[in-house]
Write a protein that holds these residues in place. Structure first.
Motif, mmCIF file in Angstrom:
data_model
loop_
_atom_site.group_PDB
_atom_site.id
_atom_site.type_symbol
_atom_site.label_atom_id
_atom_site.label_comp_id
_atom_site.label_asym_id
_atom_site.label_seq_id
_atom_site.Cartn_x
_atom_site.Cartn_y
_atom_site.Cartn_z
ATOM 1 N N CYS A 102 -37.126 17.263 10.451
ATOM 2 C CA CYS A 102 -36.565 17.021 9.122
ATOM 3 C C CYS A 102 -37.722 16.698 8.189
ATOM 4 O O CYS A 102 -38.438 15.717 8.414
ATOM 5 N N HIS A 105 -37.351 13.002 6.695
ATOM 6 C CA HIS A 105 -37.474 11.818 7.560
ATOM 7 C C HIS A 105 -38.548 11.985 8.629
ATOM 8 O O HIS A 105 -38.799 11.071 9.405
ATOM 9 N N CYS A 123 -29.855 16.196 11.235
ATOM 10 C CA CYS A 123 -30.768 15.050 11.317
ATOM 11 C C CYS A 123 -29.934 13.794 11.521
ATOM 12 O O CYS A 123 -28.949 13.578 10.816
ATOM 13 N N HIS A 129 -27.418 13.779 8.373
ATOM 14 C CA HIS A 129 -27.218 14.787 7.328
ATOM 15 C C HIS A 129 -27.556 16.158 7.882
ATOM 16 O O HIS A 129 -28.354 16.296 8.805
HETATM 17 ZN ZN LIG Z 1 -33.389 13.775 7.809
#
Ligand SMILES: [Zn+2]
Length: 158
Positions: A102, A105, A123, A129
């Motif tokens: 991701c 993140h 994620c 999400h």
């Molecule tokens: Zn993420």
């Protein structure tokens, strides 16, 4: 010994599987290979291989393998919905790479189901999400990388 028995010491190498008769699997591989080309080009494209069983009571084993033939894990009945996860497993176990990641993140994402039962990369940070649909990872790249990728693709076509 029946005429069907075979030598047990000869474990055959996996051989590539022709996906001509399996449009569902071919589409799943196309999607995963699009994502690999966009974010981990050194790993792709991947393909389906098969280790034929030498025992008639044991089903053949199928693997999602790197282009050099290396693979990790196997299934007896390949399904399109499992290809992304199996590809991810091979990348992580063979190449020691967390993939895909991701961008927000900086953590590995997982294949799962989104709305309309689409295969998505998910994620798990926070309440989780959807990163994107499997096959659309290129869209999550920063603009500069995305443009470089498009240039590369144009170069290949030309
Ligand atoms: Zn993420």
């Amino acid at each position: 010994m029946s005429r069907f028995s075979r030598r047990r010491d000869s474990v055959p190498d996996p051989h590539p599987v022709d996906l001509a008769g399996r449009p569902d699997l071919r589409a799943a591989f196309d999607a995963v290979n699009r994502d690999l080309a966009a974010t981990l080009p050194e790993a792709g494209p991947m393909r389906l291989t098969c280790t034929p069983s030498s025992d008639e009571n044991v089903p053949d084993a199928y693997h999602v393998a790197l282009c050099d033939g290396r693979w990790h894990g196997s299934v007896t009945d390949p399904a399109a919905t499992d290809i992304a996860e199996a590809a991810q497993e091979t990348v992580q176990a063979v190449l020691w790479q967390v993939w895909p990641v991701c961008p927000e993140h900086r953590i590995g994402v997982h294949s799962g189901f989104g709305a309309d039962e689409r295969d998505v990369w998910w994620c798990r940070v926070g309440s989780g999400h959807e990163l994107c649909e499997v096959g659309e990872l290129a869209q999550t790249l920063p603009g500069k990388q995305r443009r470089a990728l498009r240039r590369k693709e144009r170069g290949r076509e030309g």
